[in-house]
Scaffold this active site. Structure first.
Site, PDB file in Angstrom:
ATOM      1  N   GLY A   1       0.000   3.511   0.396  1.00 33.32           N
ATOM      2  CA  GLY A   1      -0.970   2.607   1.006  1.00 33.32           C
ATOM      3  C   GLY A   1      -2.241   3.351   1.341  1.00 33.32           C
ATOM      4  O   GLY A   1      -2.393   4.539   1.027  1.00 33.32           O
ATOM      5  N   LYS A   2      -3.135   2.631   1.979  1.00 36.03           N
ATOM      6  CA  LYS A   2      -4.460   3.172   2.300  1.00 36.03           C
ATOM      7  C   LYS A   2      -4.388   4.506   3.039  1.00 36.03           C
ATOM      8  O   LYS A   2      -5.207   5.384   2.826  1.00 36.03           O
ATOM      9  CB  LYS A   2      -5.239   2.172   3.163  1.00 36.03           C
ATOM     10  CG  LYS A   2      -6.027   1.176   2.329  1.00 36.03           C
ATOM     11  CD  LYS A   2      -7.352   1.780   1.834  1.00 36.03           C
ATOM     12  CE  LYS A   2      -7.875   1.078   0.590  1.00 36.03           C
ATOM     13  NZ  LYS A   2      -7.539   1.725  -0.665  1.00 36.03           N
ATOM     14  N   ARG A   3      -3.396   4.630   3.938  1.00 32.15           N
ATOM     15  CA  ARG A   3      -3.354   5.861   4.740  1.00 32.15           C
ATOM     16  C   ARG A   3      -3.089   7.103   3.869  1.00 32.15           C
ATOM     17  O   ARG A   3      -3.250   8.226   4.324  1.00 32.15           O
ATOM     18  CB  ARG A   3      -2.295   5.756   5.840  1.00 32.15           C
ATOM     19  CG  ARG A   3      -0.879   5.697   5.313  1.00 32.15           C
ATOM     20  CD  ARG A   3       0.128   5.560   6.436  1.00 32.15           C
ATOM     21  NE  ARG A   3       1.453   5.277   5.905  1.00 32.15           N
ATOM     22  CZ  ARG A   3       1.849   4.102   5.436  1.00 32.15           C
ATOM     23  NH1 ARG A   3       1.003   3.107   5.417  1.00 32.15           N
ATOM     24  NH2 ARG A   3       3.064   3.923   4.959  1.00 32.15           N
TER      25      ARG A   3
END
Ligand code: GLU
Ligand code: ZN
Length: 482
Positions: free
Chosen positions: A247-249
């Site tokens: 994901g984005k993280r």
């Protein structure tokens, strides 16, 4: 029979590495077996539809070289496969299922569904067995019904996943009576995907593992329609290094972001192919053409794959070094231009590409390495004098070295130039390293740069001597003040 494999993205967001790995494996499964690769745009969720996402799908699949044989733009017999253009067919399937008793109309309104969701696991099947009288009362009331699939209450559904083996689920554990057709007349994913997989004679479905829990439902719908289902392979998730779903993280995940940074399509294809597949040996480098020959579903792994940015960059460095310098030069142009670095097209930019190819693993690292090519500027004396020297000593070095740098040699000529600079250092009583540092600081404005002579050649004799003169001027003024 040659397989027919589809990639069925929803245009709701940018294509990310997880989607595109699914696309790659579907593409390869088709190609490797001489089959057909179908692109189907699943755009029936009109609220989440995003035209930019659609453009992103076409653009990035094309960039990666994943050519589709049928689907939008391919011009095949049924193309384009835009799901929203096929809803009449989906509606007909839903009506047939109602007629055969495998589906039914539900008249519950949103407020009621909201209430029962809290107390039941989803829908409470209230409309499953309405009497004809009850039904006509609802119809007269003008309620817009949905059509729900009648999931059997007993028994279980089993199939052999090509990757995960036998998967079995009790029918009573399946989401109670999912909607097939919404009240606006649009199909849900379940109905549209199944009707289209059947219509397009899809033989193999490779898709993300998040769909494995829907597979038994899909098989029940296929059976209710009297259709032969495809074989399924649910691909393990692509995770971040912490084991959680990517994901984005975890940093960039969208294909267009990698592309913008200067990841080459060859590198992304190669790296993604190894996220869940191996040739069965330690081999790491594969071109798309090679993958098209040797890919096989039987060599897919079941374990979750970890997406590692550094490994991708390592592959990218390999493919950058493999590019002919003239082609690398063209690839570097936009990155350098955006950073305000102007290099003449042709010999100079090719020389720069040769200088950088061993030193970057992503194209957008080039401007920092080529910073010495930025606009000429006045450097303060502090940035021109190496630590062990005085301004006066540095000035003398530049004065004496300038004539030696009149004509910049290449190849073996560099050794001769180096010898003469060594002699000069000895005559001046300074270390050769300090002498070179003086020239480097004056001509590149930095203590670090790619190899000096190569850098100077790219800079060009005119700019080189202008910079030497400017630095000399500053150093002489500083020496007088001291
Ligand atoms: N449109 C679905 C998605 O983007 C496709 C799932 C499937 O392959 O069946 O996830
Ligand atoms: Zn209902």
């Amino acid at each position: 029979m040659a397989p027919r494999v589809r990639f069925a993205p929803s245009p709701t967001g940018r294509l990310h590495v997880g989607n595109v790995r699914t696309a790659l494996f579907a593409y390869l499964a088709a190609r490797a077996a001489g089959g057909t690769f179908v692109l189907r745009i699943e755009d029936t969720d009109r609220r989440r539809y995003d035209p930019d996402a659609l453009a992103d799908i076409y653009d990035n699949l094309t960039w990666l070289g994943l050519r589709w044989d049928e689907g939008p733009g391919a011009g095949g017999p049924h193309a384009p496969y835009i799901q929203s253009e096929r809803v009449a067919g989906h509606r007909a399937v839903a009506e047939r299922l109602v007629a055969s008793g495998h589906a039914y109309r539900c008249y519950c309104d949103a407020a009621r569904l909201e209430r029962v969701r809290a107390t039941h696991n989803g829908y409470d099947r209230r409309c499953r067995n309405l009497t004809p009288e009850q039904r006509s009362r609802h119809e007269e009331g003008g309620a817009a019904p949905v059509i729900r699939f009648r999931v059997p209450l007993e028994g279980s559904t089993r199939y052999d996943d090509l990757l995960l083996g036998s998967i079995e689920r009790r029918n009573s554990d399946i989401n109670p009576d999912p909607v097939l057709l919404k009240s606006d007349g649009f199909p849900t994913y379940h109905l549209a995907a199944i009707a289209d997989d059947h219509d397009m004679a899809i033989s193999h479905v490779l898709r993300a593992q998040e769909w494995v829990s829907s597979a038994p439902l899909h098989l029940l719908i296929f059976a209710a329609c009297g259709w032969q289902p495809p074989r399924y392979a649910h691909l393990p998730a692509v995770n971040g290094p912490d084991g959680k779903k990517l994901g984005k993280r975890h940093g960039a995940t969208a294909v267009h972001e990698f592309r913008r940074r200067g990841i080459l399509p060859e590198a992304l294809v190669n790296y993604l192919a190894l996220l869940g597949w191996s040739a069965g040996d330690d081999r790491e480098f594969f071109s798309l053409a090679e993958l098209e020959r040797c890919f096989g579903i039987d060599r897919l792994g079941r374990a979750g794959a970890v997406f590692d940015h550094q490994k991708l960059e390592w592959f990218n460095g390999h493919y950058i070094r493999g590019l002919p310098p003239a082609r690398l030069a063209v690839a570097l142009r936009p990155y350098l231009r955006d950073a305000g670095i102007d290099v003449a097209e042709g010999a100079a930019e090719t020389a720069l590409a040769e200088l950088l190819r061993e030193r970057i693993s992503v194209l957008d690292e080039a401007p920092a390495r080529a910073a010495f090519l930025g606009p000429d500027r006045d450097l303060p004396a502090a940035e021109l004098v190496p630590r062990r020297l005085t301004a006066a000593a540095a000035a003398t070095i530049l004065q004496q070295a300038s004539p030696l740098l009149e004509h910049l040699p290449s190849g073996d000529g560099e050794h001769a130039l180096e010898d003469r600079l060594r002699e000069l250092a000895r005559a001046q009583g300074v270390k050769f390293g300090d002498l070179m540092m003086t020239i480097r600081m004056a001509t590149t404005g930095s203590k670090v740069s790619p190899p000096l002579f190569g850098s100077l050649r790219v800079l060009g004799e005119q700019r080189l001597h202008a910079r030497l003169a400017r630095a000399l001027h500053t150093l002489q003024a500083a020496a007088e003040e001291a």
